[in-house]
Design a protein around this motif. Structure first.
Motif, PDB file in Angstrom:
ATOM      1  N   GLN A 119      18.183   1.467   5.898  1.00 36.37           N
ATOM      2  CA  GLN A 119      17.802   0.489   5.027  1.00 36.37           C
ATOM      3  C   GLN A 119      18.059   0.526   3.604  1.00 36.37           C
ATOM      4  O   GLN A 119      17.777   1.607   2.924  1.00 36.37           O
ATOM      5  CB  GLN A 119      16.060   0.698   5.213  1.00 36.37           C
TER       6      GLN A 119
ATOM      7  N   GLU B 254      10.567  -8.192   8.848  1.00 37.07           N
ATOM      8  CA  GLU B 254       9.799  -7.064   8.553  1.00 37.07           C
ATOM      9  C   GLU B 254       9.007  -7.333   7.254  1.00 37.07           C
ATOM     10  O   GLU B 254       8.928  -8.146   6.317  1.00 37.07           O
ATOM     11  CB  GLU B 254      11.368  -6.103   7.788  1.00 37.07           C
TER      12      GLU B 254
ATOM     13  N   ASN C 200       7.607  -4.318   4.367  1.00 34.56           N
ATOM     14  CA  ASN C 200       7.523  -3.113   3.803  1.00 34.56           C
ATOM     15  C   ASN C 200       6.878  -2.990   2.520  1.00 34.56           C
ATOM     16  O   ASN C 200       6.806  -3.521   1.421  1.00 34.56           O
ATOM     17  CB  ASN C 200       9.204  -2.866   3.119  1.00 34.56           C
TER      18      ASN C 200
ATOM     19  N   LYS D  38       6.798   0.668   6.942  1.00 32.14           N
ATOM     20  CA  LYS D  38       7.467  -0.330   7.535  1.00 32.14           C
ATOM     21  C   LYS D  38       7.222  -0.986   8.903  1.00 32.14           C
ATOM     22  O   LYS D  38       6.510  -0.175   9.806  1.00 32.14           O
ATOM     23  CB  LYS D  38       8.985   0.015   7.952  1.00 32.14           C
ATOM     24  N   THR D  39       6.741  -2.176   8.811  1.00 35.17           N
ATOM     25  CA  THR D  39       6.480  -2.925  10.076  1.00 35.17           C
ATOM     26  C   THR D  39       7.503  -4.034  10.459  1.00 35.17           C
ATOM     27  O   THR D  39       7.889  -4.732   9.666  1.00 35.17           O
ATOM     28  CB  THR D  39       5.161  -3.782   9.713  1.00 35.17           C
ATOM     29  N   LEU D  40       7.786  -3.939  11.920  1.00 30.68           N
ATOM     30  CA  LEU D  40       8.464  -5.035  12.282  1.00 30.68           C
ATOM     31  C   LEU D  40       7.954  -5.762  13.260  1.00 30.68           C
ATOM     32  O   LEU D  40       7.244  -5.302  14.225  1.00 30.68           O
ATOM     33  CB  LEU D  40       9.704  -4.264  12.921  1.00 30.68           C
TER      34      LEU D  40
ATOM     35  N   THR E 132       4.822  -0.223  13.767  1.00 30.90           N
ATOM     36  CA  THR E 132       4.743   0.302  12.422  1.00 30.90           C
ATOM     37  C   THR E 132       4.962   1.633  12.195  1.00 30.90           C
ATOM     38  O   THR E 132       4.539   2.547  13.275  1.00 30.90           O
ATOM     39  CB  THR E 132       3.301   0.020  11.817  1.00 30.90           C
TER      40      THR E 132
END
Length: 303
Positions: free
Chosen positions: A8, A83, A85, A115-117, A148
């Motif tokens: 990242q 995303e 962040n 981080k969440t996707l 997460t």
């Protein structure tokens, strides 16, 4: 299943008014305003491009003289497509006077990065997205919902400040942690380095010129930003910035302006005119900053 390992990188978020928010990227700046300093930033980048980055930053720092330094808190939130962040770090900086020349500060901090996707807003070529059926990516790795992961993060920096000149160097994501969202997907946070320099030149009793420079690098990509701000009566200011130094890193020209709303509060705005290939799909970038700096403490005034 094959593990997905993404490194990242955070250099896509370009803060055009870095010279007004020195603590955000360098923990060693904590306390160097000689007062309680509060900053809030909102940035919308590449407006008009679907899923473009949006950033919010809030930070506070102040000197604490009995521990010979300063402390600070920095909170970042970046939304980029699917995303999100979020990071929060606390830091301490040790201040050492260098004769009658200036102050050398050494700082370090730590905290967490989340981080969440959101897989529900992603699509794959093989996916089934009939509005009458549940989401089905037909992908064994990609989730259909939100996932997460949280990891610890650390940063460090140095900062040297005189009455007219300052220079700082810092690094974030020192240990390059991996954020595991599930058994198949992880993101590795790349270590980033920052170098900043600035000079304050009093042209006359009314005008001053403040050129500054920032270099950002992960040793794979490096980008340079050069800016200059002219102030009138230390109250109203305007300036220009240019980001990028070759055809592969040219990003934007930024127009900066600001005004003191009171002795303690400054409002600043920048507009980035996109010069990269994104200019065909973007209407530029907007950044708004609100800065509150309290009156200097008595000890700072005496020193």
């Amino acid at each position: 299943l094959h593990r997905v390992d993404r490194r990242q990188r955070q250099m896509c978020i370009r803060d055009s008014m870095y010279m007004l928010n020195k603590y955000q990227n360098n923990s060693a700046y904590a306390g160097l305003d000689n007062s309680l300093s509060l900053t809030g930033v909102y940035r919308s980048q590449w407006v008009g491009l679907h899923g473009s980055p949006v950033m919010q930053n809030i930070n506070a720092h102040m000197p604490v003289y009995f521990i010979k330094g300063g402390v600070g808190l920095n909170v970042d939130n970046i939304e980029l497509g699917a995303e999100q962040n979020t990071s929060m770090t606390l830091s301490y900086a040790y201040h050492k006077p260098v004769g009658n020349i200036g102050i050398l500060s050494i700082g370090a901090g730590g905290g967490f990065y989340q981080k969440t996707l959101d897989g529900s807003i992603l699509k794959t070529p093989e996916g089934d997205y009939d509005e009458n059926n549940p989401i089905n990516h037909n992908d064994l790795i990609l989730s259909e919902g939100r996932e997460t992961g949280i990891v610890p993060v650390f940063n460090a920096g140095v900062f040297f400040q005189t009455e007219q000149f300052e220079i700082g160097a810092s690094s974030i994501n020192l240990v390059e942690p991996k954020v595991n969202l599930n058994t198949n997907v992880n993101f590795q946070l790349k270590r980033h380095y920052f170098l900043t320099m600035a000079y304050n030149w009093d042209i006359n009793s009314s005008f001053s010129l403040q050129p500054s420079i920032m270099a950002k690098s992960d040793f794979i990509e490096t980008q340079l930003e050069i800016s200059a701000i002219i102030k009138y009566n230390d109250n109203i200011f305007g300036g220009l910035a240019f980001r990028g130094y070759n055809k592969n890193t040219i990003d934007a020209t930024a127009f900066l302006m600001g005004i003191k709303l009171s002795e303690k509060i400054t409002l600043a705005y920048s507009y980035d005119l996109t010069l990269s290939s994104y200019n065909s799909v973007s209407n530029g970038s907007h950044e708004l900053s609100l800065i509150h700096i309290s009156e200097p403490t008595r000890q700072a005034e005496i020193s």
